[in-house]
Scaffold this active site. Structure first.
Site, PDB file in Angstrom:
ATOM      1  N   THR A 102      15.690  35.000  81.163  1.00 14.12           N
ATOM      2  CA  THR A 102      14.550  36.292  81.801  1.00 14.12           C
ATOM      3  C   THR A 102      13.429  35.667  81.459  1.00 14.12           C
ATOM      4  OG1 THR A 102      14.846  37.554  79.968  1.00 14.12           O
ATOM      5  CG2 THR A 102      16.542  38.169  81.644  1.00 14.12           C
ATOM      6  N   GLY A 103      12.925  34.943  80.690  1.00 13.94           N
ATOM      7  CA  GLY A 103      11.547  34.469  80.569  1.00 13.94           C
ATOM      8  C   GLY A 103      10.848  33.448  81.558  1.00 13.94           C
ATOM      9  N   GLU A 112       2.249  25.288  68.434  1.00 17.01           N
ATOM     10  CA  GLU A 112       1.619  26.188  67.723  1.00 17.01           C
ATOM     11  C   GLU A 112       1.881  25.900  66.223  1.00 17.01           C
ATOM     12  OE1 GLU A 112      -0.636  28.635  68.495  1.00 17.01           O
ATOM     13  OE2 GLU A 112      -0.462  29.914  66.751  1.00 17.01           O
ATOM     14  N   TYR A 155       4.326  33.522  63.721  1.00 21.47           N
ATOM     15  CA  TYR A 155       5.311  32.962  64.953  1.00 21.47           C
ATOM     16  C   TYR A 155       5.213  31.386  64.642  1.00 21.47           C
ATOM     17  CZ  TYR A 155       5.948  30.562  69.508  1.00 21.47           C
ATOM     18  OH  TYR A 155       6.462  29.829  70.347  1.00 21.47           O
ATOM     19  N   SER A 173       7.280  24.286  69.419  1.00 18.85           N
ATOM     20  CA  SER A 173       5.928  24.614  69.899  1.00 18.85           C
ATOM     21  C   SER A 173       4.597  23.771  69.304  1.00 18.85           C
ATOM     22  CB  SER A 173       5.567  25.974  69.788  1.00 18.85           C
ATOM     23  OG  SER A 173       4.284  26.391  70.026  1.00 18.85           O
TER      24      SER A 173
END
Ligand code: NAP
Ligand code: G4F
Length: 324
Positions: free
Chosen positions: A10-11, A125, A147, A123
């Site tokens: 759903t993302g 990140e 995260y 990621s």
């Protein structure tokens, strides 16, 4: 017909990947978690072609049952608590889903069918306070948020299961990728949506945090192709997926507002609430390994991406649709 399971369908990325796999002739199974209101807006246009199944990364049993029932050849683990800012407010939840959730997926694969190929959504990140510019597969990690720390765990547990159990598990170290389907809380979509509102007289200011942060921004539609290509290789591996260019939030504002014949300086208000306890100042990836091994390259430039997002938000607002 091969079967693929997507967690996080759903993302933003889940919706583009589902489209790609359907085009490639896959049977696509999407894992969705129970929510009090339906959140299928990104997949509404393809929902009839998908098989949606309830499950959650925090629930090991649900993952094992889904693999047993659908017997996928490929699993794309895109589900995560993916918003960096929220990870300071919900660090334990972020660790449970974004870090331990990866172990649950890997272990379900090990138990049910170790021949399943798995993609892990790592990621940029993870590079955080970067120790090398540009960042590549061998650059040491220095995460700057709960995260980022959770993603480092997910990355290494994927490598560990590959080496311990000989799983075909690959990680894509994806740099920021955006689209008209990006969540409204991320800076790019926040800008494109609010700029379009300002243009239409529906808003008169845009409140932002750090305008100096630099990111390597690409188009999500390009990046899901790299995920699929990784699982088509004989040998699993890890790849940086990026454009190789970096731009500041201020440069994003320049292109977005210029496209609307507006000057962002008249509307942007800096707001402490959007500053982070620890910032990632600069990200720029070196995608040469993905180019060499996967034949992957981005097709949408930074300016094209910004304009695409602004145009889509203008259209959405003109149509009177509720932005999501
Ligand atoms: P997104 O739009 O925030 O989508 C996240 C997805 O994860 C949603 O479908 C969400 O479901 C699902 N999810 C969250 N918690 C879950 C749980 N406990 N169990 C099952 N599903 C859960 O993120 P995205 O931008 O598509 O990113 C996809 C993945 O790539 C994420 O892992 C993200 O961390 C990673 N990533 C993204 C980027 C980027 O720039 N976009 C870059 C590098 C890595 P709901 O709809 O129910 O909330
Ligand atoms: O759009 P952002 O929230 O994305 P961020 O933190 O880079 O994370 C995204 O990319 C990661 C890949 O590197 C993914 F792993 C992650 O899941 C997510 O998709 O923020 C981008 C930059 C930051 O430096 C932030 O401080 O924009 C700066 N910013 C300035 N004002 C803002 C705002 N960010 C947000 N969200 N909202 C602001 O008002």
């Amino acid at each position: 017909m091969p079967t693929a399971l997507i967690t996080g369908v759903t993302g933003q990325d889940g919706s583009y990947l589902a489209e790609l796999l359907l085009q490639q002739g896959y049977r696509v199974v999407g894992m969705v978690r129970r929510t009090s209101t339906l959140n299928f807006h990104r997949i509404a246009h393809i929902q009839e072609q998908l098989e949606l199944v309830p499950g959650d990364l925090s629930d090991q049993v649900s993952l094992i049952h889904i693999l047993e029932e659908y017997q996928p050849e490929e699993v794309y683990n895109l589900a995560a608590q993916s918003f960096v800012q929220t990870s300071w407010n919900q660090p334990v939840f972020t660790g449970d889903v974004t870090a331990l959730g990866v172990t649950r997926v890997l272990d379900a694969i090990r138990i049910v069918n170790p021949r399943i190929r798995m993609y892990q959504a790592s990621s940029s990140e993870m590079f955080g306070k970067v120790v090398e510019v540009p960042q590549k597969e061998t650059t040491p990690f220095y995460p700057r948020s709960p995260y980022g720390v959770a993603k480092v765990y997910g990355h290494w547990i994927t490598i560990n299961y590959r080496e311990s159990y000989n799983l075909h598990a690959s990680s894509g170290i994806l740099f920021n990728h955006e689209s008209p389907r990006r969540g409204l809380e991320f800076v790019t979509r926040k800008i494109s949506h609010q700029a379009a509102k300002i243009k239409l007289g529906l808003a008169n200011e845009l409140r932002l945090g750090n305008l100096d942060a630099r990111r390597d921004w690409g188009f999500a539609g390009d990046y899901v192709r790299a995920m699929w290509l990784m699982l088509q290789r004989d040998t699993p591996d890890d790849y940086v997926v990026a454009t190789g260019e970096t731009h500041s939030v201020e440069q994003f504002l320049d292109v977005a507002f210029e496209h609307l014949d507006l000057d962002w300086r008249e509307y942007v208000v800096q707001d402490e609430r959007f500053m982070r306890p620890a910032e990632v100042d600069l990200l720029v990836g070196d995608p040469s390994k993905a180019g060499r091994d996967l034949g992957w390259e981005p097709t949408v430039s930074f300016a094209e991406l910004v304009r695409m997002m602004v145009d889509a938000d203008l259209q959405l607002l003109r149509d009177g649709a509720i932005a999501v």
